[in-house]
Design an enzyme around this catalytic site. Structure first.
Site, PDB file in Angstrom:
ATOM      1  N   ASN A   9       0.830  -1.000   0.115  1.00 53.77           N
ATOM      2  CA  ASN A   9      -0.149   0.166   0.117  1.00 53.77           C
ATOM      3  C   ASN A   9       0.696   1.309   0.000  1.00 53.77           C
ATOM      4  O   ASN A   9       1.623   1.654   1.132  1.00 53.77           O
ATOM      5  CB  ASN A   9      -0.846  -0.167   1.400  1.00 53.77           C
ATOM      6  CG  ASN A   9      -1.543   1.247   1.335  1.00 53.77           C
ATOM      7  OD1 ASN A   9      -1.779   2.138   0.405  1.00 53.77           O
ATOM      8  ND2 ASN A   9      -2.327   1.413   2.565  1.00 53.77           N
ATOM      9  N   TRP A  10       0.873   1.933  -1.248  1.00 59.19           N
ATOM     10  CA  TRP A  10       1.819   2.893  -1.119  1.00 59.19           C
ATOM     11  C   TRP A  10       1.396   4.354  -0.395  1.00 59.19           C
ATOM     12  O   TRP A  10       2.127   5.117  -0.256  1.00 59.19           O
ATOM     13  CB  TRP A  10       2.425   3.175  -2.723  1.00 59.19           C
ATOM     14  CG  TRP A  10       3.071   2.286  -3.625  1.00 59.19           C
ATOM     15  CD1 TRP A  10       3.438   0.976  -2.902  1.00 59.19           C
ATOM     16  CD2 TRP A  10       3.461   2.361  -5.005  1.00 59.19           C
ATOM     17  NE1 TRP A  10       4.136   0.366  -3.861  1.00 59.19           N
ATOM     18  CE2 TRP A  10       4.166   1.089  -5.133  1.00 59.19           C
ATOM     19  CE3 TRP A  10       3.356   3.161  -5.701  1.00 59.19           C
ATOM     20  CZ2 TRP A  10       4.731   0.923  -6.409  1.00 59.19           C
ATOM     21  CZ3 TRP A  10       4.069   3.001  -7.091  1.00 59.19           C
ATOM     22  CH2 TRP A  10       4.646   1.803  -7.261  1.00 59.19           C
ATOM     23  N   LYS A  11       0.074   4.414  -0.159  1.00 60.20           N
ATOM     24  CA  LYS A  11      -0.415   5.368   0.382  1.00 60.20           C
ATOM     25  C   LYS A  11      -0.334   6.689  -0.482  1.00 60.20           C
ATOM     26  O   LYS A  11      -0.132   6.591  -1.705  1.00 60.20           O
ATOM     27  CB  LYS A  11       0.020   5.501   1.777  1.00 60.20           C
ATOM     28  CG  LYS A  11      -0.116   4.403   2.565  1.00 60.20           C
ATOM     29  CD  LYS A  11       0.351   4.523   4.144  1.00 60.20           C
ATOM     30  CE  LYS A  11       0.072   3.070   4.794  1.00 60.20           C
ATOM     31  NZ  LYS A  11       0.159   3.328   6.240  1.00 60.20           N
ATOM     32  N   HIS A  96      -9.530   1.512   4.784  1.00 63.86           N
ATOM     33  CA  HIS A  96      -8.161   1.576   5.740  1.00 63.86           C
ATOM     34  C   HIS A  96      -8.391   2.670   6.684  1.00 63.86           C
ATOM     35  O   HIS A  96      -9.138   3.542   6.852  1.00 63.86           O
ATOM     36  CB  HIS A  96      -6.842   2.232   4.689  1.00 63.86           C
ATOM     37  CG  HIS A  96      -5.587   2.267   5.468  1.00 63.86           C
ATOM     38  ND1 HIS A  96      -5.042   2.900   6.156  1.00 63.86           N
ATOM     39  CD2 HIS A  96      -4.525   1.384   4.985  1.00 63.86           C
ATOM     40  CE1 HIS A  96      -3.968   2.698   6.366  1.00 63.86           C
ATOM     41  NE2 HIS A  96      -3.582   1.574   5.906  1.00 63.86           N
ATOM     42  N   GLU A  98      -6.732   5.111   7.981  1.00 69.49           N
ATOM     43  CA  GLU A  98      -6.447   6.248   7.471  1.00 69.49           C
ATOM     44  C   GLU A  98      -7.544   7.029   7.153  1.00 69.49           C
ATOM     45  O   GLU A  98      -7.779   8.002   7.190  1.00 69.49           O
ATOM     46  CB  GLU A  98      -5.244   6.304   6.888  1.00 69.49           C
ATOM     47  CG  GLU A  98      -3.850   6.190   7.751  1.00 69.49           C
ATOM     48  CD  GLU A  98      -2.577   5.441   6.790  1.00 69.49           C
ATOM     49  OE1 GLU A  98      -2.892   5.311   5.579  1.00 69.49           O
ATOM     50  OE2 GLU A  98      -2.015   4.982   7.582  1.00 69.49           O
ATOM     51  N   GLY A 174       2.902   2.318  10.939  1.00 74.21           N
ATOM     52  CA  GLY A 174       3.677   3.352  10.784  1.00 74.21           C
ATOM     53  C   GLY A 174       4.646   3.676  12.054  1.00 74.21           C
ATOM     54  O   GLY A 174       5.230   4.612  12.191  1.00 74.21           O
ATOM     55  N   SER A 214       3.655  -2.207  10.417  1.00 72.70           N
ATOM     56  CA  SER A 214       5.009  -2.205  10.538  1.00 72.70           C
ATOM     57  C   SER A 214       5.435  -3.524  10.230  1.00 72.70           C
ATOM     58  O   SER A 214       6.392  -4.121  10.979  1.00 72.70           O
ATOM     59  CB  SER A 214       5.423  -1.928  12.076  1.00 72.70           C
ATOM     60  OG  SER A 214       5.071  -0.461  12.371  1.00 72.70           O
TER      61      SER A 214
END
Ligand code: 13P
Length: 251
Positions: A9-11, A96, A98, A174, A214
């Protein structure tokens, strides 16, 4: 048997040029490897069509990081499931943390997104997971169960089987603070038994449940060795082809 999957997932990272380079690097690296899992990269909308043109679809799947909760029309700035599918993408990350946290996504909107994605033949990678407070106050199993029930349990068994789940404890995303193998396995087993309670053991055994938060080359092997962990959804470590491949080859 269910599939093992490692998905990046490159975000909101990489320019178009950097993204094409990274996709190329992953694609090249995969040529020399007999991967024991499906490999997917989920990239920003702006990159989808260009990345699709440079990857070998036999070796590397492509996905988006979101899609709209409406089919089409006056929703300025949104990108629909048919638009995503028209780029050649086969997957879409939905729910997600986020997006739930910063963009107010709820189970109600996610329910719509899942249906629209499935109608386009996209495979949703549906994310669930508790925040730190819920981990600490012991409600995490109930929280995750409710996330699944609210957004997904009105699907037929046939549609439910098309979904990939990703357990991502928010406190591990993260932060460098990964869930232990045991914490992750316990939750994955809980998720599978929640599914079995609704759709039966056969369906539950077919669903791939990925771990995210992570995940790195150094901890992937231990996580992937757990009986209910079928791969990973990778953030930071997916932005470097070498570390991403270090996770892919952990299977
Ligand atoms: P990190 O791997 O950077 O913790 O991110 C995980 C994630 O959110 C993947 O969707």
């Amino acid at each position: 048997m269910r599939k093992n999957i490692v998905a990046g997932n490159w975000k909101m990272n990489t320019t178009l040029q950097e993204g094409i380079q990274l996709a190329n690097d992953v694609n090249e690296a995969l040529k020399g490897v007999d991967a024991k899992c499906d490999v997917v990269i989920c990239v920003p909308f702006t990159h989808l069509a260009s990345v699709n043109a440079v990857i070998d679809p036999e070796k590397l799947g492509l996905g988006a990081e979101n899609c709209a909760d409406h089919l089409k029309g006056a929703y300025t700035g949104e990108v629909s499931a048919p638009m995503v599918a028209s780029t050649g993408a086969k997957y879409v990350i939905l729910g997600h943390s986020e997006r739930r946290q910063y963009y107010g996504e709820t189970s109600e909107t996610l329910k719509e997104k899942v249906k629209l994605a499935l109608a386009e033949g996209l495979t949703p990678i549906f994310c669930i997971g508790e925040v730190l407070e819920e981990r600490e106050n012991g409600t995490y199993n109930d929280v995750v169960k409710a996330q699944i029930e609210e957004a997904l349990f009105d699907l037929s068994a046939d549609d439910f089987k098309k979904i990939v789940l990703a357990y991502e404890p928010v406190w591990a995303i993260g932060t460098g603070k990964t869930a232990t193998d045991e914490q992750a396995q316990d939750m994955h087993a809980h998720i599978r038994s929640t599914i079995a309670g609704k759709y039966g053991k056969e369906v539950a055994d077919e669903i791939s449940i990925l771990y995210g938060g992570s995940c790195k080359p150094g901890n992937a092997k231990g996580l992937f060795a757990q009986p209910d962990i079928d791969g990973g959804l990778i953030g930071g470590a997916a932005l470097d082809a070498e570390s991403f491949m270090g996770i892919v080859t952990a299977f």
